[in-house]
Design a protein around this motif. Structure first.
Motif, PDB file in Angstrom:
ATOM      1  N   CYS A   1       0.831  -1.203   0.000  1.00  0.00           N
ATOM      2  CA  CYS A   1       0.000   0.000   0.000  1.00  0.00           C
ATOM      3  C   CYS A   1       0.865   1.252   0.000  1.00  0.00           C
ATOM      4  O   CYS A   1       0.617   2.206  -0.754  1.00  0.00           O
ATOM      5  CB  CYS A   1      -0.939   0.005   1.203  1.00  0.00           C
ATOM      6  N   TYR A   2       1.877   1.266   0.846  1.00  0.00           N
ATOM      7  CA  TYR A   2       2.751   2.438   0.899  1.00  0.00           C
ATOM      8  C   TYR A   2       3.465   2.646  -0.432  1.00  0.00           C
ATOM      9  O   TYR A   2       3.511   3.770  -0.956  1.00  0.00           O
ATOM     10  CB  TYR A   2       3.779   2.293   2.027  1.00  0.00           C
ATOM     11  N   LEU A   3       4.003   1.585  -1.003  1.00  0.00           N
ATOM     12  CA  LEU A   3       4.754   1.703  -2.251  1.00  0.00           C
ATOM     13  C   LEU A   3       3.863   2.129  -3.413  1.00  0.00           C
ATOM     14  O   LEU A   3       4.330   2.776  -4.356  1.00  0.00           O
ATOM     15  CB  LEU A   3       5.433   0.369  -2.579  1.00  0.00           C
ATOM     16  N   GLU A   4       2.591   1.781  -3.327  1.00  0.00           N
ATOM     17  CA  GLU A   4       1.638   2.167  -4.375  1.00  0.00           C
ATOM     18  C   GLU A   4       1.070   3.566  -4.173  1.00  0.00           C
ATOM     19  O   GLU A   4       0.273   4.030  -4.986  1.00  0.00           O
ATOM     20  CB  GLU A   4       0.497   1.143  -4.422  1.00  0.00           C
ATOM     21  N   GLY A   5       1.488   4.224  -3.094  1.00  0.00           N
ATOM     22  CA  GLY A   5       1.034   5.584  -2.841  1.00  0.00           C
ATOM     23  C   GLY A   5      -0.218   5.701  -1.996  1.00  0.00           C
ATOM     24  O   GLY A   5      -0.707   6.814  -1.753  1.00  0.00           O
TER      25      GLY A   5
END
Length: 291
Positions: free
Chosen positions: A221-225
C-alpha cells in the motif's frame, strides 16, 4: 542481489528434547515463504537462537535451507560473532554450502571501537565473494555501528545492505549518505512504515512469522502511494508488533513468537536455556493479540 521487502528472521524449530526439528524446519520454510509471503529468510539469526546452536547445527540448517529453497527465495545465513577469525571461518563454510548472502551481527560483549568494527566487517567481507548484510542491534550487542561507519562500509563492493535497529534518525542518515544501491532494512517491526517513509527498503522481521501477509499488504500500500491505508494497517498491526516483545512486560525473543506459532498449529517447540518459554500469563496475553 535482490532480497525483497519482507525478510523473516526465522525461528529454529525444536522437538520435545530441544533438539533441532529438521522436518519442522522445512515445513516452516514453506509456511513463511508461502502463506506469510516472505521474500527471503534469515537462518541462524538472533530469532533463530544462534547463541545456543552448535556449529554443526548451523551448517546443517544452512545446507537444508539452500536445498529446500532451490532458488525460489533467498537464504541469508547468520554467521556473525564477536570473533573475527571464527566469523570468517563460518562465513566461508556457509558460502561453500550455497547460501545467497551473510548476515553479520556487530561483535558483541567485547565492544570494539568504530575503527575496530570497520576492520572486522571489512575483513569478513573480503574473505568471501557473496553479498554481506550488516546487522546493528545495540540493545543486544552493547555497541552501535554508527551511521558514519555503516556509510564507509557501504563502499565495500559486496557489503550490500544493513539491518539496523538503532532508530529512524540513524536509518535516515544511512539512506542519505550510503553508496548507491546500498539497501537499508529496519530491524524493528513497529518501525516498518516509518522506516519506509525515510527511504528504507524493507524490514527484517519477527512478526512476519504470524502476520507476514498483512505486513506485505501494508508495505505494498505504501509503495503504491496509498499512504492512508498503509497507516491504517500499521495502526492495526502495532499491538502485535509490540506484543511479541512486551507481553505485557519485556520477554526475550523468540519465546513469544514461538508461542504464537505453536498456537497457530505451526509446531516449533520451545527455547533453549538460558531463555525460558513464556509463562501462562504471558501466553494468555499473546493469545489475546489474535482474537
Amino acid at each position: 542481489m535482490v532480497f525483497g521487502r519482507l525478510i523473516t528472521a526465522m525461528v529454529t524449530p525444536m522437538d520435545r528434547d530441544l533438539q533441532v526439528n529438521w522436518d519442522g524446519f522445512t515445513r516452516l520454510l514453506d509456511y513463511l515463504t508461502g502463506e506469510q509471503q516472505s521474500d527471503s529468510v534469515v537462518v541462524n539469526g538472533t530469532t533463530g537462537e544462534s547463541p545456543t546452536l552448535t556449529e554443526q547445527e548451523k551448517l546443517k540448517l544452512f545446507e537444508i535451507a539452500v536445498k529446500h529453497a532451490a532458488g525460489r527465495y533467498k537464504v541469508i545465513a547468520g554467521t556473525g560473532s564477536n570473533d573475527t577469525a571464527h566469523t570468517i571461518h563460518l562465513s566461508r563454510e556457509a558460502e561453500k554450502l550455497g547460501v545467497d548472502a551473510l548476515l553479520l551481527v556487530a561483535p558483541y560483549y567485547n565492544r570494539p571501537s568504530q575503527e575496530g568494527l570497520y576492520a572486522h566487517f571489512k575483513a569478513v567481507a573480503e574473505s568471501v565473494k557473496i553479498p554481506v548484510i550488516l546487522y546493528n542491534v545495540p540493545g543486544r550487542t552493547g555497541v552501535n555501528i554508527d551511521a558514519s561507519t555503516t556509510v564507509r562500509l557501504s563502499r565495500i563492493p559486496n557489503i550490500v545492505a544493513t539491518k539496523d535497529c538503532a532508530g529512524t534518525d540513524q536509518l535516515t542518515q544511512i539512506v542519505t549518505d550510503a553508496a548507491p544501491g546500498f539497501k537499508v532494512y529496519s530491524g524493528d517491526d513497529s518501525a516498518t512504515l516509518p522506516a519506509l517513509a525515510v527511504g528504507a527498503h524493507g524490514i527484517v522481521s519477527v512478526a512476519s512469522h504470524v502476520i507476514g501477509k498483512e505486513m506485505k499488504s501494508m508495505i505494498n500500500c505504501y509503495l503504491e502511494g496509498n499512504v492512508q491505508e498503509a497507516a491504517r494497517l500499521h495502526g492495526a498491526l502495532l499491538p502485535v508488533f509490540r506484543g511479541l516483545f512486551y507481553c505485557p512486560h519485556p520477554v526475550p525473543s523468540p519465546a513469544p513468537v514461538k508461542h504464537a506459532l505453536n498456537r497457530k498449529g505451526i509446531e516449533v517447540g520451545g527455547v533453549r536455556l538460558p531463555l525460558l518459554n513464556v509463562t501462562e500469563e504471558e501466553g494468555r496475553f499473546i493469545d489475546s493479540l489474535f482474537k
